[in-house]
Design an enzyme around this catalytic site. Sequence first.
Site, PDB file in Angstrom:
ATOM      1  N   LYS A  36      80.767 -16.308 -26.951  1.00 26.60           N
ATOM      2  CA  LYS A  36      81.229 -15.797 -25.661  1.00 26.60           C
ATOM      3  C   LYS A  36      82.621 -16.291 -25.298  1.00 26.60           C
ATOM      4  CE  LYS A  36      78.969 -19.438 -22.930  1.00 26.60           C
ATOM      5  NZ  LYS A  36      78.015 -19.726 -21.841  1.00 26.60           N
ATOM      6  N   ARG A 129      69.612 -24.303 -13.679  1.00 29.04           N
ATOM      7  CA  ARG A 129      70.236 -23.005 -13.902  1.00 29.04           C
ATOM      8  C   ARG A 129      69.119 -22.010 -14.160  1.00 29.04           C
ATOM      9  NH1 ARG A 129      74.989 -21.570 -18.235  1.00 29.04           N
ATOM     10  NH2 ARG A 129      73.203 -20.933 -19.499  1.00 29.04           N
TER      11      ARG A 129
END
Length: 354
Positions: A36, A129
């Site tokens: 990414k 998260r």
Amino acid sequence: MEYPRIEVDLKKIKHNAKEMVELCNKYDIKLAGVTKVFCGYPDIAQAYVDGGVSYLAESRVENLIKLKDIEIPKILLRLPMISDAEEVVEYADISLNSELETIKALDQKAVEKGKIHKIILMFDLGDLREGYYDEEEFYNVVEEVLKLEGVKLIGIGTNLTCYGGVIPNEDNLGRLVEIGKNVEERYNIKLEIISGGNSSSLHLLIKDKKIEGINMLRLGESLVLGLETAYGERIENTYDDAFQLVAEIIEVKEKPSIPTGEIGRDAFGKVPTFVDKGIRKRMLAAVGKQDVQFDTIIPMDEGVTILGGSSDHLILDGTDSEIDYKVGDKIRFKLTYGGILGAMTSEYIKKEMK
């Protein structure tokens, strides 16, 4: 236009990947190379593959599409959007999940396409998260997932340090392993993957502390920068300069070190402060905050200091440099992980693989 540009040394990326694969192999851990940060550029991903990674891991479906011709399993790292379910099933072999409704949407699309989509169910060990936080809820979801036809539960995983800064250790990763054992015993299945986080887990391996049962890590920063991310330490025999930003100098002037006149807000709404160092050699480079944040780049010339800049200009102090920079000269920067992300995302920065 050739500048600004980011130069990527594919041999150094391959070397870093090979070093991390060898480290992980010592502990029977497979490596997923995270793509990414460089927006899924296939040439860089291929360097990962040439270095021996077992999976490619990406956060955006758009980037998975770029990687579709590389013959290696692809993992979608960011929790899938229901609206992307069809594309996720088409371009990702595996996805990380934490919502039953999303998993059902993936199941429906997989059945329609005649596919089996593999999933890793995420558990939150305290970083806050993604992932289930309650163990019984987690087991109940596992039970529901096992009833579906188009998805296959192949593993469980966790994420640490990315949000809450929680450092992986024997206790929290040991808990993940124990949860995995409970899943296998309750439902009489064998999990293929217990994914113990990202580059922040490497500090355990470097200290020869194997977490028995963890058999996959998702690594990005260690591959592109040679860093473990729990404590920010360099990993032996790796490169931190495989990505370099190169910018062209467009102005060189002797100027005061503090502005003249009343000081108000700058272009980004902040009131700047200055230290009077007298007349200095100030240089402008043609790269700005629209491309990269200035605190994420480091001049390779130690005599150059970053002063600041605007959306289009980087302001440098070259007074203490041994190089007599002129207009048209090029200046190089190493980058942090955030710097690589910004520079690779900017459409105004040319990408050059070498």
